[in-house]
Design an enzyme around this catalytic site. Structure first.
Site, short mmCIF file in Angstrom:
data_model
loop_
_atom_site.label_atom_id
_atom_site.label_comp_id
_atom_site.label_asym_id
_atom_site.label_seq_id
_atom_site.Cartn_x
_atom_site.Cartn_y
_atom_site.Cartn_z
N HIS A 1 -21.48 6.38 -4.03
CA HIS A 1 -20.70 7.64 -3.82
C HIS A 1 -21.04 9.41 -3.14
O HIS A 1 -20.36 10.06 -4.14
CB HIS A 1 -20.13 8.03 -5.42
CG HIS A 1 -18.85 8.62 -5.67
ND1 HIS A 1 -17.58 8.54 -6.59
CD2 HIS A 1 -18.33 9.58 -4.96
CE1 HIS A 1 -16.60 9.00 -6.81
NE2 HIS A 1 -16.73 9.92 -5.65
N ARG A 40 -11.53 4.96 -5.93
CA ARG A 40 -12.07 5.18 -6.84
C ARG A 40 -12.87 3.87 -7.04
O ARG A 40 -11.52 2.64 -6.95
CB ARG A 40 -11.42 5.68 -7.70
CG ARG A 40 -11.56 7.19 -8.34
CD ARG A 40 -12.64 7.25 -8.48
NE ARG A 40 -12.60 8.79 -8.62
CZ ARG A 40 -12.60 10.06 -7.30
NH1 ARG A 40 -13.18 9.22 -5.85
NH2 ARG A 40 -13.18 11.20 -7.63
P1 NAP Z 1 -3.76 12.51 -2.24
O1 NAP Z 1 -3.37 13.27 -1.50
O2 NAP Z 1 -2.56 12.22 -3.41
O3 NAP Z 1 -3.23 10.85 -1.99
C1 NAP Z 1 -2.26 9.61 -2.29
C2 NAP Z 1 -2.32 8.40 -1.23
O4 NAP Z 1 -1.65 8.03 -2.52
C3 NAP Z 1 -0.71 9.33 -1.08
O5 NAP Z 1 -0.14 8.98 0.20
C4 NAP Z 1 -0.14 8.51 -2.00
O6 NAP Z 1 1.59 8.36 -1.54
C5 NAP Z 1 -1.02 7.54 -1.64
N1 NAP Z 1 0.11 6.57 -2.92
C6 NAP Z 1 -0.13 6.98 -4.31
N2 NAP Z 1 -0.39 6.01 -5.70
C7 NAP Z 1 0.54 5.24 -4.93
C8 NAP Z 1 1.05 3.59 -4.56
N3 NAP Z 1 1.91 3.74 -5.94
N4 NAP Z 1 1.25 3.36 -4.60
C9 NAP Z 1 1.33 3.32 -2.56
N5 NAP Z 1 1.14 4.86 -2.11
C10 NAP Z 1 0.43 4.79 -3.35
O7 NAP Z 1 -5.05 11.98 -2.44
P2 NAP Z 1 -6.43 11.95 -1.96
O8 NAP Z 1 -6.75 12.87 -2.22
O9 NAP Z 1 -6.02 11.96 0.01
O10 NAP Z 1 -7.66 11.10 -1.90
C11 NAP Z 1 -7.89 9.77 -1.48
C12 NAP Z 1 -8.50 9.63 -2.70
O11 NAP Z 1 -10.03 8.99 -1.75
C13 NAP Z 1 -8.23 9.33 -4.42
O12 NAP Z 1 -8.99 8.81 -5.39
C14 NAP Z 1 -9.68 10.14 -4.69
O13 NAP Z 1 -10.69 10.48 -5.93
C15 NAP Z 1 -10.99 9.62 -3.35
N6 NAP Z 1 -11.88 10.38 -2.72
C16 NAP Z 1 -13.17 9.71 -3.03
C17 NAP Z 1 -14.24 10.30 -2.29
C18 NAP Z 1 -15.56 9.32 -2.03
O14 NAP Z 1 -16.50 10.09 -2.47
N7 NAP Z 1 -15.42 8.64 -1.96
C19 NAP Z 1 -14.41 11.59 -2.20
C20 NAP Z 1 -13.12 12.80 -1.92
C21 NAP Z 1 -11.89 11.63 -2.79
P3 NAP Z 1 2.44 9.47 -1.21
O15 NAP Z 1 1.70 9.94 -0.04
O16 NAP Z 1 3.93 9.39 -1.43
O17 NAP Z 1 2.38 10.27 -2.30
#
Ligand code: NAP
Length: 312
Positions: free
Chosen positions: A275, A227
């Site tokens: 995006h 993000r």
């Molecule tokens: P997710 O399943 O919620 O995974 C988040 C990961 O980040 C987990 O491994 C979590 O750790 C870790 N994390 C969270 N807070 C942290 C911190 N303070 N310090 C260290 N690690 C931390 O998220 P996701 O579905 O993979 O999505 C990831 C990102 O991609 C999001 O920001 C989403 O909005 C973005 N995204 C972007 C697009 C695009 O087109 N650009 C598309 C889809 C998603 P734990 O495993 O320990 O919980």
């Protein structure tokens, strides 16, 4: 029982109605601004950037389904009732397409594509720019969740040494996993490319800033597919101009669309994408939303529920 959709505008509504008609025939699908909808009949909403205050107008609402993996666009509604469950949109297609993007961007940085494109624009034959090889280019993925873990596996399968960092310690085949602040320092110190796939929380805001860039080996590159809130753009521009960061591929921004006068558009070592790193098809989204609505109706477990206490 009504499902209101705000995604793709009125032009997309017939497609949503046809798709949900196949997987959820007992639910009536209506458009976000449909004046005929009785607010009491709305049980579910499927939304991208819901209008401020509108969700609070449906007293019988049971689920808020995001059309995206991130829910920051829903939490931006300050009138959002706090008792409602919010469901992230995560499908196999979402993680596959994100792994595609991260792999493409890693190869582009490895082969110095931002610099080659700049040379082309200037009509410069920059034949010394051969780039590196995957096996000597460690990639650090910050965030090993639904998307980061799949991208890490794909990069490892392509021969990149892969490091990963998450809040809680993970164990993934072929990935050197770390957690905690000391873990972040270890990961950054080894990375030639660092990828942001963290969720948008208070802890990750502006994490990609001067302090993080200073911990990277000189000339390392950045991919932001998480993000825009997590990237301090001024710090990135300073790091690019000093050579501390070599190049960047950026897909998400604090303000989207990226304003025309933003220097990132024209920086010679930056590739901007609008995006588009990952989005599932409407068919996949309808199928996933229907699975969760069915589970909710049956009192069974819902998947990809946003955890308010954790913030993601
Ligand atoms: P997710 O399943 O919620 O995974 C988040 C990961 O980040 C987990 O491994 C979590 O750790 C870790 N994390 C969270 N807070 C942290 C911190 N303070 N310090 C260290 N690690 C931390 O998220 P996701 O579905 O993979 O999505 C990831 C990102 O991609 C999001 O920001 C989403 O909005 C973005 N995204 C972007 C697009 C695009 O087109 N650009 C598309 C889809 C998603 P734990 O495993 O320990 O919980």
């Amino acid at each position: 029982m009504v499902l209101l959709v705000k995604s793709g505008g009125p032009a997309a509504l017939p497609e949503w109605q046809a798709l949900f008609g196949e997987v959820l025939p007992d639910v009536t699908v209506k458009g976000w601004d449909d004046a005929d909808v009785d607010p009491l009949s709305v049980r579910y909403v499927l939304v991208w950037e819901p209008t401020q205050g509108r969700i609070a107008q449906f007293p019988n609402l049971e689920l808020v389904l995001s059309t995206a993996a991130g829910v920051d666009h829903i939490l931006a509604d300050t009138a959002l009732p706090t008792h409602l469950d919010i469901i992230r949109m995560v499908t196999e297609e979402t993680s596959t397409r994100m792994a595609d993007f991260v792999t493409m961007a890693s190869y582009a940085l490895l082969r110095e594509m931002p610099q080659l494109v700049s040379a082309q624009r200037e009509g410069r034959w920059d034949e010394a720019r051969l780039g590196g090889v995957a096996k000597e280019t460690p990639v650090a993925i910050l965030g090993l969740g639904e998307l980061g873990s799949v991208a890490a596996a794909r990069l490892a399968a392509n021969g990149f040494p892969v490091l990963g960092w998450s809040r809680t310690q993970k164990s993934l085949p072929g990935v050197a996993c770390h957690s905690g602040e000391a873990g972040l320092d270890r990961v950054l110190a080894q990375a030639r490319i660092v990828v942001n796939l963290l969720p948008d929380t208070a802890q990750t805001k502006d994490l990609f800033g001067a302090a993080l860039f200073a911990k990277l080996p000189r000339g390392a590159s950045v991919i932001n597919a998480g993000r825009g809130a997590q990237l301090d753009t001024a710090a990135l521009l300073a790091a690019l101009d000093s050579g501390q960061v070599g190049a960047a591929i950026l897909d998400v921004f604090k303000v989207e669309p990226l304003p025309q006068d933003d220097p990132l558009w024209r920086h010679p070592h930056v590739i901007v994408t609008p995006h588009v790193a990952s989005d599932a098809s409407r068919k996949e989204k309808a199928r996933q939303a229907a699975l969760n609505i069915r589970a909710h109706q049956a009192g069974a477990a819902i998947v990809h529920r946003f955890d308010r206490a954790r913030g993601y």
